[in-house]
Design an enzyme around this catalytic site. Sequence first.
Site, PDB file in Angstrom:
ATOM      1  N   ASP A 194      46.675 -11.274-109.612  1.00 33.06           N
ATOM      2  CA  ASP A 194      46.926 -11.999-109.537  1.00 33.06           C
ATOM      3  C   ASP A 194      47.654 -12.978-109.658  1.00 33.06           C
ATOM      4  O   ASP A 194      48.805 -12.511-110.721  1.00 33.06           O
ATOM      5  CB  ASP A 194      45.354 -13.291-109.508  1.00 33.06           C
ATOM      6  CG  ASP A 194      45.223 -14.633-109.425  1.00 33.06           C
ATOM      7  OD1 ASP A 194      45.387 -15.057-108.006  1.00 33.06           O
ATOM      8  OD2 ASP A 194      45.152 -15.310-110.063  1.00 33.06           O
ATOM      9  N   ASP A 236      48.925 -17.286-109.504  1.00 35.39           N
ATOM     10  CA  ASP A 236      48.320 -18.541-110.398  1.00 35.39           C
ATOM     11  C   ASP A 236      47.326 -18.895-110.820  1.00 35.39           C
ATOM     12  O   ASP A 236      45.925 -17.870-111.013  1.00 35.39           O
ATOM     13  CB  ASP A 236      47.698 -19.810-109.364  1.00 35.39           C
ATOM     14  CG  ASP A 236      48.280 -21.440-110.377  1.00 35.39           C
ATOM     15  OD1 ASP A 236      48.997 -21.636-109.993  1.00 35.39           O
ATOM     16  OD2 ASP A 236      46.737 -21.889-110.493  1.00 35.39           O
ATOM     17  N   ASP A 259      41.499 -14.449-112.479  1.00 43.81           N
ATOM     18  CA  ASP A 259      41.150 -15.213-112.667  1.00 43.81           C
ATOM     19  C   ASP A 259      39.633 -15.658-112.037  1.00 43.81           C
ATOM     20  O   ASP A 259      38.718 -16.422-112.544  1.00 43.81           O
ATOM     21  CB  ASP A 259      41.976 -16.814-113.462  1.00 43.81           C
ATOM     22  CG  ASP A 259      42.507 -17.861-111.797  1.00 43.81           C
ATOM     23  OD1 ASP A 259      42.746 -16.431-111.349  1.00 43.81           O
ATOM     24  OD2 ASP A 259      42.231 -18.879-111.791  1.00 43.81           O
TER      25      ASP A 259
END
Length: 304
Positions: A27, A29, A243
């Site tokens: 991922d 961001d 995240d």
Amino acid sequence: MAAVNFQTLSSEEKNKFFDSFDTVLTDCDGVLWMEMNPLHHSAEVMNHFQDMGKRVFFVTNNSTKTREEFADKCRILNFRISKDNLLCTSNLAAQYLKNLNFKKTVYVIGKSGITKELDEVGIKHIGTGPDNVISPTRNFKFDKDPDVGAVIVGYDEFFSYPKMVKAASYLADPNVLFLGTNTDERFPASDNLVIPGTGSLVRCIETCAERKATVLGKPEPYIGNLIKNRFNINPSRTLMIGDRANTDILLGRRNGFQTLLVLSGVTSMDDLEKWKGSKIEEDQELLPDYYTNTLGDLLTHLKK
Ligand code: PLP
Ligand code: CA
């Protein structure tokens, strides 16, 4: 699913873990950067994986930039990645329609990431930019473009009631395709601020259109199948890093990838504790194999 703290592994177990995958999907961001701020040592870790001979792919649900623009951002922040190893939902939406040989016009709720990707594959579009005109008589009549054959909903700061009227009116025709880029509910923000994410907009249009969108991004099957087919990977020897549990970790779990959650973005230790103690199957599905505070935590061991 164990949800083991990576830091508690012995040196031997860490080596075994690093040997257990040859492809890394990450991922962006919340793992590599926060908007334009790179997260400490993330670039070194990702570049190190490549030096070890691992294949690395960046997978973002963000639709606001093109693949080319994300690749530029990566270069600026010192990540070594080509646009061919990068997936973003603006590009997925354009590719989805191209693969259908779509020849009509798209009504876009979204930003230039989507419209530039559509331009790239020669697909016409309307709709982007402000559209806030509400007549005093609340007469929302508008000239429907008869060529519209699809509605795409992505992140749009100009999202408005008139756009809802238009999108839902186009979608009243069951032949009009309905695509959503992603369903992230919110962006990470400070305690007393909530910033709605694209998921809030997709669910809004789904409600007024009384239809479900085909969602393209993590954790949906479209992107999972595309990763497996385009990159020809072995799922059990693939690590997904993220995240956000309900997009990144769920994508990993649904596709048989190993999973590593970093706590530098959306999902918190409190969330993990709650899901660990839960008997609900959907909560259990959100638990990663491993977790650690930041991706940079891996560097010390990788460099040993
Ligand atoms: N969509 C938008 C508009 C964003 O700004 C972001 C994060 O900045 C995301 C989605 C989530 O991106 P990622 O999947 O890289 O966390
Ligand atoms: Ca993220």
